[in-house]
Scaffold this motif. Sequence first.
Motif, PDB file in Angstrom:
ATOM      1  N   VAL A 249     -20.601 116.806  29.713  1.00  0.00           N
ATOM      2  CA  VAL A 249     -20.266 116.535  30.997  1.00  0.00           C
ATOM      3  C   VAL A 249     -20.231 117.635  32.109  1.00  0.00           C
ATOM      4  CG1 VAL A 249     -18.552 115.591  32.573  1.00  0.00           C
ATOM      5  CG2 VAL A 249     -18.894 114.259  30.704  1.00  0.00           C
ATOM      6  N   LEU A 250     -19.773 119.008  31.696  1.00  0.00           N
ATOM      7  CA  LEU A 250     -19.776 119.943  32.575  1.00  0.00           C
ATOM      8  C   LEU A 250     -21.154 120.478  32.768  1.00  0.00           C
ATOM      9  CD1 LEU A 250     -18.382 122.082  34.190  1.00  0.00           C
ATOM     10  CD2 LEU A 250     -17.657 123.295  31.895  1.00  0.00           C
ATOM     11  N   GLN A 251     -21.834 120.480  31.594  1.00  0.00           N
ATOM     12  CA  GLN A 251     -23.458 120.977  31.845  1.00  0.00           C
ATOM     13  C   GLN A 251     -24.249 119.965  32.548  1.00  0.00           C
ATOM     14  OE1 GLN A 251     -26.074 120.226  28.466  1.00  0.00           O
ATOM     15  NE2 GLN A 251     -26.442 122.145  28.435  1.00  0.00           N
ATOM     16  N   LEU A 252     -23.876 118.458  32.302  1.00  0.00           N
ATOM     17  CA  LEU A 252     -24.631 117.593  33.210  1.00  0.00           C
ATOM     18  C   LEU A 252     -24.248 117.982  34.896  1.00  0.00           C
ATOM     19  CD1 LEU A 252     -26.012 115.023  33.443  1.00  0.00           C
ATOM     20  CD2 LEU A 252     -23.945 113.814  33.285  1.00  0.00           C
ATOM     21  N   ILE A 253     -22.976 118.086  35.101  1.00  0.00           N
ATOM     22  CA  ILE A 253     -22.784 118.450  36.425  1.00  0.00           C
ATOM     23  C   ILE A 253     -23.153 119.511  37.057  1.00  0.00           C
ATOM     24  CG2 ILE A 253     -20.890 118.709  38.146  1.00  0.00           C
ATOM     25  CD1 ILE A 253     -19.188 116.916  36.281  1.00  0.00           C
ATOM     26  N   SER A 254     -23.175 120.747  36.265  1.00  0.00           N
ATOM     27  CA  SER A 254     -23.633 121.977  37.072  1.00  0.00           C
ATOM     28  C   SER A 254     -25.153 121.942  37.216  1.00  0.00           C
ATOM     29  CB  SER A 254     -23.052 123.113  36.148  1.00  0.00           C
ATOM     30  OG  SER A 254     -23.664 122.969  34.866  1.00  0.00           O
ATOM     31  N   LEU A 255     -25.950 121.287  35.978  1.00  0.00           N
ATOM     32  CA  LEU A 255     -27.347 121.347  36.321  1.00  0.00           C
ATOM     33  C   LEU A 255     -27.717 120.504  37.215  1.00  0.00           C
ATOM     34  CD1 LEU A 255     -28.423 121.550  32.632  1.00  0.00           C
ATOM     35  CD2 LEU A 255     -27.932 123.511  34.152  1.00  0.00           C
ATOM     36  N   ALA A 256     -27.021 119.258  37.317  1.00  0.00           N
ATOM     37  CA  ALA A 256     -27.384 118.338  38.399  1.00  0.00           C
ATOM     38  C   ALA A 256     -27.302 118.946  39.949  1.00  0.00           C
ATOM     39  CB  ALA A 256     -26.511 116.934  38.261  1.00  0.00           C
ATOM     40  N   ALA A 257     -26.247 119.735  39.967  1.00  0.00           N
ATOM     41  CA  ALA A 257     -26.192 120.224  41.264  1.00  0.00           C
ATOM     42  C   ALA A 257     -27.135 121.461  41.667  1.00  0.00           C
ATOM     43  CB  ALA A 257     -24.761 121.186  41.349  1.00  0.00           C
ATOM     44  N   GLN A 258     -27.439 122.144  40.403  1.00  0.00           N
ATOM     45  CA  GLN A 258     -28.711 122.926  40.779  1.00  0.00           C
ATOM     46  C   GLN A 258     -29.790 122.081  41.432  1.00  0.00           C
ATOM     47  OE1 GLN A 258     -28.920 125.897  37.659  1.00  0.00           O
ATOM     48  NE2 GLN A 258     -27.237 125.349  36.933  1.00  0.00           N
ATOM     49  N   VAL A 259     -30.086 120.966  40.607  1.00  0.00           N
ATOM     50  CA  VAL A 259     -31.444 120.279  40.950  1.00  0.00           C
ATOM     51  C   VAL A 259     -31.134 119.847  42.304  1.00  0.00           C
ATOM     52  CG1 VAL A 259     -32.467 118.027  40.430  1.00  0.00           C
ATOM     53  CG2 VAL A 259     -31.972 119.834  38.528  1.00  0.00           C
ATOM     54  N   ALA A 260     -30.178 119.234  42.810  1.00  0.00           N
ATOM     55  CA  ALA A 260     -29.740 118.614  43.887  1.00  0.00           C
ATOM     56  C   ALA A 260     -30.202 119.736  44.960  1.00  0.00           C
ATOM     57  CB  ALA A 260     -28.236 117.948  43.945  1.00  0.00           C
ATOM     58  N   ASN A 261     -29.844 120.836  44.732  1.00  0.00           N
ATOM     59  CA  ASN A 261     -29.903 122.006  45.701  1.00  0.00           C
ATOM     60  C   ASN A 261     -31.426 122.482  46.060  1.00  0.00           C
ATOM     61  OD1 ASN A 261     -27.291 123.123  47.215  1.00  0.00           O
ATOM     62  ND2 ASN A 261     -26.671 122.714  45.150  1.00  0.00           N
ATOM     63  N   GLY A 262     -32.344 122.000  45.048  1.00  0.00           N
ATOM     64  CA  GLY A 262     -33.661 122.124  45.456  1.00  0.00           C
ATOM     65  C   GLY A 262     -34.482 122.932  44.136  1.00  0.00           C
TER      66      GLY A 262
END
Length: 565
Positions: free
Chosen positions: A283-296
């Motif tokens: 879950v922590l990996q999913l959230i952090s990597l998703a945040a990076q993707v969402a930022n462009g």
Amino acid sequence: MPRPQQQFAVSIGKPRQTGAISILAAVSMAALLAAAMMAVDLGSLFYTKRELQKVADTAALSAVSDLPNAALIATDTASQNGFSIPGAHTNTMEVTTGRYDSTTPDGVYLGTFMPGGTDQNAVQVRVTTQQPYFFLVGTREIVATATATRTAVAGFSIGSGLLSIDTSQSILLNAILGKLLHTKLSLDAVSYQGLATAHVTLLDLVKADASVGTVDELLNADLTLADLMLLTANALGQDNIAYVNLLNLANLSVLGDLHLKLADLLKLSIADSNAAASAELNVLQLISLAAQVANGDNFLNVPITNVNLPGILSLDLALSLIEPPSIAIGPPGTDGNGEWLTQAHTAQARLKIDVKVLEMLGDVLHLPIYVELAQGNAWLKSVVCANPINNSTVTIGASSGIAGIYIGEINDDAMTNKETSATVEEAKILDVLGLLTVYAKAAIELPGGGGDLVFNGPFDDNNTQRISGIETAGLFTSLINSLSLRVEGVLGELIQIVLDLVAALLGLPPFTVADLLKQILALLVPVLQLLDAVLAPVLSLLGLQLGYADVTNFYLNCGVPRLVR
């Protein structure tokens, strides 16, 4: 008058053929008997062929589940189905392992079985028997062939793993993740540990989202980060320790402005994405990597200020991500162009750290440290499935990118210029009222490593191996030892005079102010070594490593055996 006598004509016909009919009947009966005998023999052949095909089919379906032991499994399965070798009918069996490809990379139907090779995913079983005739003389060889395949799917990541988080590390994680989420976070170490040990599957997320019905629809849905947080919380359920934290994150209004598709984070290179439905994601990996993707996909600048280790030092850290890392799930091997079907990468990144010593030297000493991380990659080479699945073998090739760590001032556009690497010049690290000014420069290049990693089960996010170019232990000691120092100022000149006198009186070799300062700076090594403990979890959160690469094989699905020929 006597009546005239009537004359009758008598015709004489052909003789009756009662004997010919008997002969025809006899011949017909013989023909019927011969046809019946042939029908019995042909029926026996067709029945034997059908039963033999069943033997081949079941043997191939069983053997494809464990290719290293395919011959043994196929023979045992055939025996259980009444097909003994050689038996009373000179039975034979040939078992060949190889690769079955149903289509070309362009989607053109292929449907070919190639024996041997390294990326095996199929088995072909050929059985024969000698079927004696009931009425005819001799025997006839009956042959049946079956080809079965199963598409193995593995999931892996590079550059990130489970974290063991303490309070000082959670301060940096709040700063990093907070900037990625465009807000301020105040999660404690226990909260982060709960997120780091929680897992969710793609199927869980599908069930939690009423608007999608398949994994494909989930991967391609336009989600906000808030949507993803809420979905993940609901998928975990209220009994999970991470549930409340995820709900709180989902309620952050700023997350509604950050959109992503999970397909940009999870690289699924399989035609049927449902094969990855049971893959467990951290879950922590999913959230952090998703945040990076969402930022462009381009640069992400994350300035972090006032991050302190009380009483020791403070950090000013700026981070620039060139591209987000990814998690890969798919089959092994290469396509027709020689490209790996399933591969993941770490992001390229640049970090700028300003270390200021507070209590030890009165806030006059600071070290500007610049770190440049090159890209690391991993690719799924082969999967050998076995029964039980934890006896399977997954081979992943990996390479860690070259990393550089420097002390000095970098050019102004270093954090945003993706065309060239930074240039590092001398930095002023010490200034005592203008009387003593010290300039420093240091550089260490960490070479990348590469090779094949062989994994066995259990396949979860504790199944991690490392590709090392060089160990990072003692890195900052080496950095201090490599310092090139230049001293200016009146106080520096006076100190040099004193050092020269002491050396002359004691008969010692010449000793410069720079040498003295190196000895003093060496006292800071234990302080700088804290950066290892601080930066490691931060880099891991972002999917990055320094000088090495951690590869985690967290999922394996050997697929459902199916007959293809």
